[in-house]
Design a protein around this motif. Structure first.
Motif, mmCIF file in Angstrom:
data_model
loop_
_atom_site.group_PDB
_atom_site.id
_atom_site.type_symbol
_atom_site.label_atom_id
_atom_site.label_comp_id
_atom_site.label_asym_id
_atom_site.label_seq_id
_atom_site.Cartn_x
_atom_site.Cartn_y
_atom_site.Cartn_z
ATOM 1 N N ARG A 46 2.111 -6.159 2.312
ATOM 2 C CA ARG A 46 2.648 -4.801 2.379
ATOM 3 C C ARG A 46 1.536 -3.768 2.397
ATOM 4 O O ARG A 46 0.423 -4.040 1.988
ATOM 5 C CB ARG A 46 3.614 -4.537 1.225
ATOM 6 C CG ARG A 46 2.980 -4.660 -0.143
ATOM 7 C CD ARG A 46 4.000 -4.450 -1.231
ATOM 8 N NE ARG A 46 4.570 -5.744 -1.631
ATOM 9 C CZ ARG A 46 5.497 -5.884 -2.564
ATOM 10 N NH1 ARG A 46 5.989 -4.846 -3.169
ATOM 11 N NH2 ARG A 46 5.932 -7.072 -2.906
ATOM 12 N N LEU A 47 1.867 -2.573 2.856
ATOM 13 C CA LEU A 47 0.885 -1.500 2.892
ATOM 14 C C LEU A 47 0.711 -0.905 1.496
ATOM 15 O O LEU A 47 1.582 -1.039 0.650
ATOM 16 C CB LEU A 47 1.344 -0.395 3.848
ATOM 17 C CG LEU A 47 1.302 -0.721 5.347
ATOM 18 C CD1 LEU A 47 1.921 0.439 6.133
ATOM 19 C CD2 LEU A 47 -0.129 -0.966 5.811
ATOM 20 N N GLY A 48 -0.384 -0.240 1.251
ATOM 21 C CA GLY A 48 -0.572 0.458 -0.020
ATOM 22 C C GLY A 48 -1.900 0.194 -0.707
ATOM 23 O O GLY A 48 -2.341 0.973 -1.528
ATOM 24 N N GLY A 49 -2.533 -0.945 -0.387
ATOM 25 C CA GLY A 49 -3.814 -1.262 -1.023
ATOM 26 C C GLY A 49 -3.673 -1.277 -2.528
ATOM 27 O O GLY A 49 -2.705 -1.812 -3.067
ATOM 28 N N GLN A 50 -4.594 -0.637 -3.211
ATOM 29 C CA GLN A 50 -4.587 -0.625 -4.684
ATOM 30 C C GLN A 50 -3.428 0.187 -5.267
ATOM 31 O O GLN A 50 -3.133 0.092 -6.445
ATOM 32 C CB GLN A 50 -5.895 -0.043 -5.234
ATOM 33 C CG GLN A 50 -7.144 -0.804 -4.859
ATOM 34 C CD GLN A 50 -7.346 -2.061 -5.685
ATOM 35 O OE1 GLN A 50 -6.471 -2.469 -6.447
ATOM 36 N NE2 GLN A 50 -8.492 -2.683 -5.536
ATOM 37 N N LEU A 51 -2.801 1.024 -4.427
ATOM 38 C CA LEU A 51 -1.751 1.903 -4.969
ATOM 39 C C LEU A 51 -0.497 1.150 -5.401
ATOM 40 O O LEU A 51 0.226 1.612 -6.279
ATOM 41 C CB LEU A 51 -1.338 2.958 -3.934
ATOM 42 C CG LEU A 51 -2.355 4.022 -3.576
ATOM 43 C CD1 LEU A 51 -1.747 4.975 -2.556
ATOM 44 C CD2 LEU A 51 -2.772 4.791 -4.816
ATOM 45 N N GLU A 64 5.604 6.781 -0.008
ATOM 46 C CA GLU A 64 5.672 7.986 0.826
ATOM 47 C C GLU A 64 4.762 7.853 2.045
ATOM 48 O O GLU A 64 5.152 8.199 3.163
ATOM 49 C CB GLU A 64 5.243 9.219 0.016
ATOM 50 C CG GLU A 64 6.314 9.700 -0.946
ATOM 51 C CD GLU A 64 5.798 10.773 -1.899
ATOM 52 O OE1 GLU A 64 4.821 11.480 -1.550
ATOM 53 O OE2 GLU A 64 6.361 10.903 -3.009
ATOM 54 N N LEU A 65 3.550 7.356 1.796
ATOM 55 C CA LEU A 65 2.614 7.212 2.908
ATOM 56 C C LEU A 65 3.120 6.174 3.907
ATOM 57 O O LEU A 65 3.014 6.362 5.117
ATOM 58 C CB LEU A 65 1.231 6.806 2.389
ATOM 59 C CG LEU A 65 0.443 7.899 1.663
ATOM 60 C CD1 LEU A 65 -0.826 7.323 1.056
ATOM 61 C CD2 LEU A 65 0.096 9.039 2.608
ATOM 62 N N GLU A 66 3.679 5.090 3.394
ATOM 63 C CA GLU A 66 4.178 4.038 4.268
ATOM 64 C C GLU A 66 5.276 4.587 5.183
ATOM 65 O O GLU A 66 5.311 4.323 6.379
ATOM 66 C CB GLU A 66 4.722 2.882 3.425
ATOM 67 C CG GLU A 66 5.146 1.713 4.272
ATOM 68 C CD GLU A 66 5.693 0.558 3.444
ATOM 69 O OE1 GLU A 66 5.880 0.725 2.213
ATOM 70 O OE2 GLU A 66 5.934 -0.508 4.027
ATOM 71 N N ARG A 67 6.152 5.403 4.574
ATOM 72 C CA ARG A 67 7.225 6.006 5.353
ATOM 73 C C ARG A 67 6.638 6.852 6.478
ATOM 74 O O ARG A 67 7.076 6.795 7.620
ATOM 75 C CB ARG A 67 8.093 6.876 4.423
ATOM 76 C CG ARG A 67 9.539 6.983 4.860
ATOM 77 C CD ARG A 67 10.392 7.678 3.807
ATOM 78 N NE ARG A 67 10.311 7.054 2.497
ATOM 79 C CZ ARG A 67 10.068 7.707 1.351
ATOM 80 N NH1 ARG A 67 9.874 9.004 1.351
ATOM 81 N NH2 ARG A 67 10.027 7.062 0.208
ATOM 82 N N GLU A 68 5.612 7.627 6.142
ATOM 83 C CA GLU A 68 5.003 8.496 7.138
ATOM 84 C C GLU A 68 4.360 7.676 8.260
ATOM 85 O O GLU A 68 4.457 8.031 9.434
ATOM 86 C CB GLU A 68 3.957 9.379 6.443
ATOM 87 C CG GLU A 68 3.940 10.791 6.989
ATOM 88 C CD GLU A 68 2.945 11.659 6.252
ATOM 89 O OE1 GLU A 68 2.887 11.553 4.988
ATOM 90 O OE2 GLU A 68 2.237 12.429 6.916
#
Ligand SMILES: Cc1cc2nc3c(=O)[nH]c(=O)nc-3n(C[C@H](O)[C@H](O)[C@H](O)COP(=O)(O)OP(=O)(O)OC[C@H]3O[C@@H](n4cnc5c(N)ncnc54)[C@H](O)[C@@H]3O)c2cc1C
Ligand code: SF4
Ligand code: SF4
Lengths: 480, 156
Positions: free
Chosen positions: A145-150, A175-179
């Protein structure tokens, strides 16, 4: 070992499935990694060291350390910490086969885009979002999944509102993934970029091991945002299963809802160690204490205050002497340090714990960027070897950019701005953007404001040295 | 070196305090005493009672403007804000609480100080569930500046 109730997180586990570990049937949930499922089933030894066959548990939990390599459905050297478990999967001990077998019989796919972003953490996602406004953009991450350390940061973030302060890291990732999705960025997950080469354009080789696909990707610009990996610390017993990187423990606990153990010892009182202690307590896991070699607590006072209120001691000027246990961590000896960093005789304490977390800093993951021939330099303040770059995040190789922790160990907030700068400049140098000057200036000012305080001194120094190195190098090149 | 730098425990001298009168109406006490790049508390206050020179400066509460609503408690990532009201022999403290189980209104809990030590019994007056739950406890006034956390028994 599974967390059923949590104050912040709601673990929505997938369908119940079964897989096989060395012939034994094991229960798992769809959507978790092989390593998490094994851990929840009480299996902590994932591999053996090459020569002495010492047991190894997982360490980094983000696909960077290789201590979780196993054979999965016949494919050797699979990183089980970032590979999703599937119904009926056959997981076995690795028998140290040659790596070239890994890619045998894979399908080859070719792609050509304007901008490729490697790494889908806060830096990479922002770079992709920005670049995709102007150019055809591809984002690649080797995690499921996207997000890295977040994706494991359950705490609310610091910074300003523009950088989403007060919002939890996990929410920022969503939120960033959605964008990213809304902007129509093409995304390849479970795909590792494994090599760089140059012909007329830049090329990357990437592989999705499980789905047996190898990609050849041609791009005008590449932005590397591969993040950082956790540092090891030298002490007796540091390879016992149960000695983990702080980030690995966070992944296990906050992403997959699996407890790392009952009582932990944390090494390092920087923000990572302090936050981890708090997150362990929230998950209902005990923390024996935090030890810190420096005379002062390195992280924010407010984080330290949170865990002190919960009764967790922080021993500054202390370190770990050794970890002990039979095949797994059962305890550790810590001691006080004198001015020469030697243990003070008689100061030893025996700490009973069943896992130890190392939170002693991160090192930029430069393996890929180094292949491009971009100038790499050792800069202590930046966390080790980093790629020299200019204010637009472009390295000494034209069209090759860096951003985030890869470019200097810092924060998600600054990683996001650096990503935007890299994305904007990369797109602009393919096809000029009208209000480029205004936009880039805005981002640069934001960065500067962030680095003004006491905690900004180190990154500021690092960036000065990186820029200096870049211009020294480029000046040389121009004149030669 | 200050004690908080070494131990993570603030002393009362490290904290900006209101007057006795201001304390009677209930105001936000911000125990954010080190310069860090952070400012959501400033944006969160509906009464513009918190100010900051720049994002790295310390937040300053205008105790005259502050009405003790506790909105700032919820957003603060440092969990460093408490609303304290002390009038007569009793005091209330509003504090952030991110653990389970959440206490129930009327429940007795142990009040905990900055070092994690139990200091007295307290009764839960209110539980506000938000981004970060905010719990209001009532306790003897002498502990108002000490109690910064609670211990909730699992049963009940
Ligand atoms: C415990 C902890 C607490 C933190 N708290 C805060 C905070 O309060 N505020 C704040 O601002 N920051 C905080 N940070 C820091 C912040 O998380 C990092 O600075 C930030 O995540 C860095 O972003 P990045 O995009 O550079 O790297 P990462 O988030 O590490 O992302 C890198 C990505 O690249 C991928 N990748 C790497 N190599 C490859 C490859 N070869 N092929 C494909 N993909 C690859 C990885 O899988 C990963 O997803 C915290 C960090 C930790 C560990
Ligand atoms: S308690 Fe309410 S009025 Fe007082 S500073 Fe916080 S948000 Fe503002
Ligand atoms: S939000 Fe909290 S941590 Fe951030 S500046 Fe305000 S008081 Fe300090």
């Amino acid at each position: 070992m599974r967390i059923e109730e949590h104050p912040i997180l709601d673990f929505k586990r997938g369908r119940e499935i079964y897989f096989y570990y060395n012939g034994k049937k094991i229960k798992a949930y769809e959507g978790e990694t092989i390593a998490a499922a094994l851990y929840a089933a009480g299996i902590k030894t994932l591999s053996k060291s090459l020569r002495l066959h010492r047991p190894r548990g997982f360490f980094c939990g983000i696909g960077k350390c290789s201590s979780c390599l196993m054979k999965v459905d016949g494919i050797p050297n699979v990183r089980t910490c970032i590979t999703m478990v599937r119904e009926g999967m056959v997981v076995e001990d690795n028998d140290m086969e040659l790596p070239d077998k890994e890619y045998e019989g894979c399908e080859l796919r070719k792609k050509a885009v304007d901008v490729v972003v490697v790494g889908g953490g806060p830096a990479g996602m922002n770079a992709a979002i920005e670049a995709s406004k102007y150019a055809r953009t591809l984002l690649i991450d080797e995690n499921p999944r996207l997000g890295g350390q977040l994706i494991k940061q359950t705490h609310k973030f610091f910074g300003s509102r523009r950088q989403r302060a007060g919002t939890r890291g996990i929410e920022i990732a969503k939120e960033l993934e959605r964008e990213v999705m809304e902007r129509g960025v093409e995304v390849l997950l479970n795909t590792s970029v494994i090599g760089y080469y140059k012909r007329s354009h830049h090329f990357l080789a990437a592989a999705d091991k499980i789905n047996r696909i190898v990609y050849e990707i041609e791009a005008k610009k590449i932005i590397f945002a591969t993040g950082a990996q956790e540092n090891m610390l030298v002490f007796e017993g540091n390879d016992l299963p149960g000695v983990y990187g702080a980030g690995g423990v966070q992944t296990l606990m906050n992403v997959y809802g699996v407890k790392p153990g009952n009582v932990g010892l944390i090494i390092g009182a920087g923000n990572v160690g302090l936050i981890l202690a708090y997150q362990l307590l929230q998950a209902g896991v005990g923390v024996a204490c935090i030890v810190e070699a420096m005379p002062k607590i390195g992280g924010y006072f407010v984080h330290a205050a949170k865990i002190r209120r919960c009764g967790i001691p922080i021993y500054t000027r202390h370190s770990i002497k050794r970890a002990y246990g039979d095949g797994k961590v059962e305890g550790a000896i810590i001691g006080e340090l004198d001015e020469n960093w030697n243990f003070v005789e008689g100061s030893e304490k025996d700490i009973k714990c069943d896992f130890i977390c190392l939170a002693v800093g991160l090192t930029p993951s430069i393996r890929l960027i180094a292949q491009t021939g971009a100038e790499i330099s050792f800069i202590n303040e930046a966390g080790g070897w980093v790629a020299l770059h200019n204010e637009y995040m472009e390295t000494t190789k034209e069209g090759i950019y860096v951003a985030g922790d890869l470019a200097n160990i810092e924060e998600a907030s600054t990683a996001m701005i650096e990503g935007k700068i890299a994305g904007l400049h990369a797109a602009h140098s393919i096809k000029p953007i009208d209000d480029f000057e205004r936009k880039i200036k805005e981002y640069m000012e934001e960065l500067e404001i962030f680095r003004q305080g006491y905690f900004g001194e180190r990154p500021k120094k690092a960036k000065e040295k990186i820029l200096e190195g870049y211009y020294e190098k480029m000046g040389e090149r121009r004149s030669s | 070196m200050k004690r908080w730098e070494r131990e993570g425990v603030a002393e009362i001298e490290d904290i900006r305090l209101p007057t006795k009168e201001q304390l009677q109406k209930g105001v936000a006490i911000i125990e954010c005493i080190q310069e860090i790049p952070c400012n959501p508390c400033v944006d969160a206050c509906p009464f513009n009672a918190i100010s900051m020179e720049n994002i790295n400066a310390l937040p300053i509460v205008d105790f005259e403007k502050c009405v003790g609503c506790g909105k700032c408690i919820e957003v603060c990532p440092g969990l460093a804000i408490f609303v304290v009201k002390a009038k007569g022999e009793k005091a209330t403290v509003m504090l952030p609480y991110e653990f389970i189980p959440l206490p129930k209104e009327g429940q007795m809990v142990k009040a905990i100080n900055r070092e994690g030590k139990e200091i007295c019994e307290a009764v839960v007056k209110k539980v506000r569930k938000g981004k970060t739950p905010v719990v209001t406890i009532e306790l003897p006034a002498e502990y108002a500046m000490e109690a910064r956390h609670i211990k909730v028994k699992a049963e009940e």
